[in-house]
Structures are given as C-alpha cells and as structure tokens.
Design a protein around this motif. Sequence first.
Motif, PDB file in Angstrom:
ATOM      1  N   VAL A 187       3.903 -15.637  -9.763  1.00 62.48           N
ATOM      2  CA  VAL A 187       3.536 -15.424  -8.359  1.00 62.48           C
ATOM      3  C   VAL A 187       3.106 -16.747  -7.739  1.00 62.48           C
ATOM      4  N   ARG A 188       3.786 -17.131  -6.658  1.00 66.14           N
ATOM      5  CA  ARG A 188       3.401 -18.340  -5.934  1.00 66.14           C
ATOM      6  C   ARG A 188       2.749 -18.008  -4.589  1.00 66.14           C
ATOM      7  N   ALA A 189       3.051 -16.828  -4.055  1.00 64.66           N
ATOM      8  CA  ALA A 189       2.460 -16.381  -2.786  1.00 64.66           C
ATOM      9  C   ALA A 189       2.490 -14.861  -2.761  1.00 64.66           C
ATOM     10  N   VAL A 190       1.641 -14.268  -1.914  1.00 64.02           N
ATOM     11  CA  VAL A 190       1.489 -12.813  -1.844  1.00 64.02           C
ATOM     12  C   VAL A 190       1.745 -12.349  -0.411  1.00 64.02           C
ATOM     13  N   VAL A 191       2.554 -11.299  -0.270  1.00 63.07           N
ATOM     14  CA  VAL A 191       2.751 -10.626   1.013  1.00 63.07           C
ATOM     15  C   VAL A 191       2.231  -9.201   0.864  1.00 63.07           C
ATOM     16  N   VAL A 192       1.368  -8.771   1.777  1.00 60.31           N
ATOM     17  CA  VAL A 192       0.780  -7.432   1.722  1.00 60.31           C
ATOM     18  C   VAL A 192       1.312  -6.615   2.905  1.00 60.31           C
ATOM     19  N   THR A 193       1.814  -5.420   2.614  1.00 60.48           N
ATOM     20  CA  THR A 193       2.329  -4.552   3.670  1.00 60.48           C
ATOM     21  C   THR A 193       2.065  -3.105   3.297  1.00 60.48           C
ATOM     22  N   GLY A 194       2.529  -2.172   4.143  1.00 56.02           N
ATOM     23  CA  GLY A 194       2.335  -0.750   3.870  1.00 56.02           C
ATOM     24  C   GLY A 194       3.655  -0.017   3.786  1.00 56.02           C
ATOM     25  N   ARG A 195       3.699   1.011   2.963  1.00 56.59           N
ATOM     26  CA  ARG A 195       4.894   1.858   2.851  1.00 56.59           C
ATOM     27  C   ARG A 195       4.929   2.849   4.022  1.00 56.59           C
ATOM     28  N   LEU A 242       0.876  -1.171   0.000  1.00 51.45           N
ATOM     29  CA  LEU A 242       0.000   0.000   0.000  1.00 51.45           C
ATOM     30  C   LEU A 242       0.913   1.221   0.000  1.00 51.45           C
ATOM     31  N   ASP A 243       0.728   2.118  -0.979  1.00 54.75           N
ATOM     32  CA  ASP A 243       1.781   3.097  -1.270  1.00 54.75           C
ATOM     33  C   ASP A 243       1.263   4.535  -1.297  1.00 54.75           C
ATOM     34  N   ARG A 244       0.692   4.961  -0.168  1.00 51.46           N
ATOM     35  CA  ARG A 244       0.350   6.368   0.038  1.00 51.46           C
ATOM     36  C   ARG A 244       0.932   6.784   1.389  1.00 51.46           C
ATOM     37  N   PRO A 245       2.247   6.711   1.546  1.00 47.04           N
ATOM     38  CA  PRO A 245       2.841   6.894   2.875  1.00 47.04           C
ATOM     39  C   PRO A 245       2.557   8.245   3.504  1.00 47.04           C
ATOM     40  N   ASP A 246       2.450   9.302   2.691  1.00 50.72           N
ATOM     41  CA  ASP A 246       2.189  10.630   3.262  1.00 50.72           C
ATOM     42  C   ASP A 246       0.794  10.728   3.863  1.00 50.72           C
ATOM     43  N   GLN A 247      -0.096   9.826   3.437  1.00 53.72           N
ATOM     44  CA  GLN A 247      -1.463   9.781   3.976  1.00 53.72           C
ATOM     45  C   GLN A 247      -1.651   8.552   4.875  1.00 53.72           C
ATOM     46  N   LEU A 248      -0.548   7.978   5.352  1.00 58.59           N
ATOM     47  CA  LEU A 248      -0.574   6.768   6.179  1.00 58.59           C
ATOM     48  C   LEU A 248      -1.315   5.634   5.465  1.00 58.59           C
ATOM     49  N   ASN A 249      -1.170   5.637   4.129  1.00 50.35           N
ATOM     50  CA  ASN A 249      -1.785   4.607   3.281  1.00 50.35           C
ATOM     51  C   ASN A 249      -3.298   4.537   3.469  1.00 50.35           C
ATOM     52  N   ALA A 250      -3.904   5.698   3.714  1.00 53.04           N
ATOM     53  CA  ALA A 250      -5.357   5.746   3.865  1.00 53.04           C
ATOM     54  C   ALA A 250      -6.031   5.207   2.608  1.00 53.04           C
TER      55      ALA A 250
END
Length: 292
Positions: free
Chosen positions: A50-58, A20-28
């Motif tokens: 793709v064999r697996a997915v990892v989801v994180t925030g910037r 999730l890549d809106r770091p200035d908006q805390l990835n809102a």
Amino acid sequence: MTTYDTLAYDVDDGVLTLTLDRPDQLNAFTVEMAEELVDAFTRASTDDEVRAVVVTGRGRAFCAGMDLSVGGNVFGLDEDQEPTLQDMQERLDDPEVLHGVRDTGGRVTLAIYDCTKPVIGAINGAAVGIGATMTLAMDVRLASTKARIGFVFGKLGIVPEACSTWFLPRVVGTSRALELVYSADILDADAALEMGLVRSVHEPDDLLPAAHALAQKFSKARSPVATALARQMMYRNAAQPHPIEAHRVDSLAMFYTSRGDGKEGVAAFLEKRDPEFRGSTNQMPPFHPWQE
C-alpha cells in the motif's frame, strides 16, 4: 489475511481502496465498523503493498452517520461510568475507558492521523455526523455531485466528535467551523467546495478514477519513508507553538532520509532516470513516532 464485515480492503497497483460496506444501511457507522477501520488503517501503515489509501462508500451513500437503530446507548458507551478528565489522562487505554467511554469516531480519526500513507476521501453520497467528521482526518477530500455533507450534532443534542474540533478549524477556519456546527446545515458538493471542505467535485462515475489518479500522483516514484514523515511533520509541526519545534523534527527527518532513500533520489536526478526507492514504513527512522 484479515477480512472485515463492514469494510472492503482492496489493493491494486499500490492503492488501497477502503470501502465502507453496509450499503443497505447507507453505510451507517457502528462500533464494529470503528474497530475495523482502526485495524485497517493500522494494517495499511505497515503494508508495503500500500502506497496510498482511498476511502469511499458502497452504494449511494458515503456514511449516513451513526447507526441509531441499535439498542441501548447507540454510541456504544457505558452509561454506568462517571468518567473524569483525569481518567482520560491516566486511563485512556484501560479497557473500561477504551470500550466504555472513548468516542469510537475519535479512535478512527486518530488511526487515520497516525497512518503512514497519504489518505484521500472519495465522498460519493451522504456524509453526515461521523460520516463527515471521519473525512476531516484525511489529507484530501473529493466529492461526487451527489455528495451531501453535514455536521448535524446540534440536531441530536450532542457535540462534534472524532477529534473534529481539532481538524475542522484547520480545514475551514474557526468561524466557518462554528457556523457549520451551530447551523447543522447539509451542504451540497458545490457549497462544500466553496467552503474549502473538499478539493474538487466530480460526476459520480468520475469520482473514484479521479481519487485513484491523485493517489498515484502522491505515491508513484516517491519514497514511502519520506512521504510518511512529511505527512506526520505537516500535521504535528503545524500544531506546535514555535517553529523551533518543527526545526528539531525537520533536522532529524532530513538527516535520516538524506542517508537513506535520499541517496537514490539524488542519483536518479543526476542520471536522469526514475528513482527506485527501497525504504519501507516497516523500518522508520528511530525518532519516529515523536512526541508532540
């Protein structure tokens, strides 16, 4: 190659890191992010790289909830409509309902639910509202010591969304799910671990490596087709009223995998070597997807 405005889609050694890549908006969360997440999970399902997915925030947040700074209905809903349950039964994909009535978070979690790859949440910071509920559709959640998780809908006068009334009781049980929603408390990582919301807690620098290691464990030397079927079988069959329904699907899944990658798996076992599975989620057995 599709590019996104609110996400980063990076594949390395079979693992898709979806950030999730809106770091200035805390990835809102925004309607645009919802559309892009639906597209990304749909794309990952048929991406053989793709064999697996990892989801994180910037940055320092995972997702700080819905972006409440936008004008009009902040959830992107058309207030001129008067939808009924019949509309939701008969017109779910009608553009008017799809874009004006349907919960955008729910569309995301349904895309995660339908994904053919294991999905791991790496919760690196604040995860509140949709930032919390979207993770419930992920198979495993890991948290940073800096993670803060909250189902804060009661404080806003709204209800839990993103299909979380289906997912959350399955993760923590009905009583705890109701407590989380009624209280709207913000949990730290240790409290989330104690409640069963997350699998493990990690120092910030260790979070993504741990998530990637788990993704590799789930997907290396595994049949993509068998993994996809197992994921769907676990979610769908667990919601059936009688085990005979699981038996119907299990039988078909065993039949088709046994004459596909299963042959290679047995041969590799007998020959004491690593398997070389050639199945693809672009070529699933004919009964997939099945109806609940």
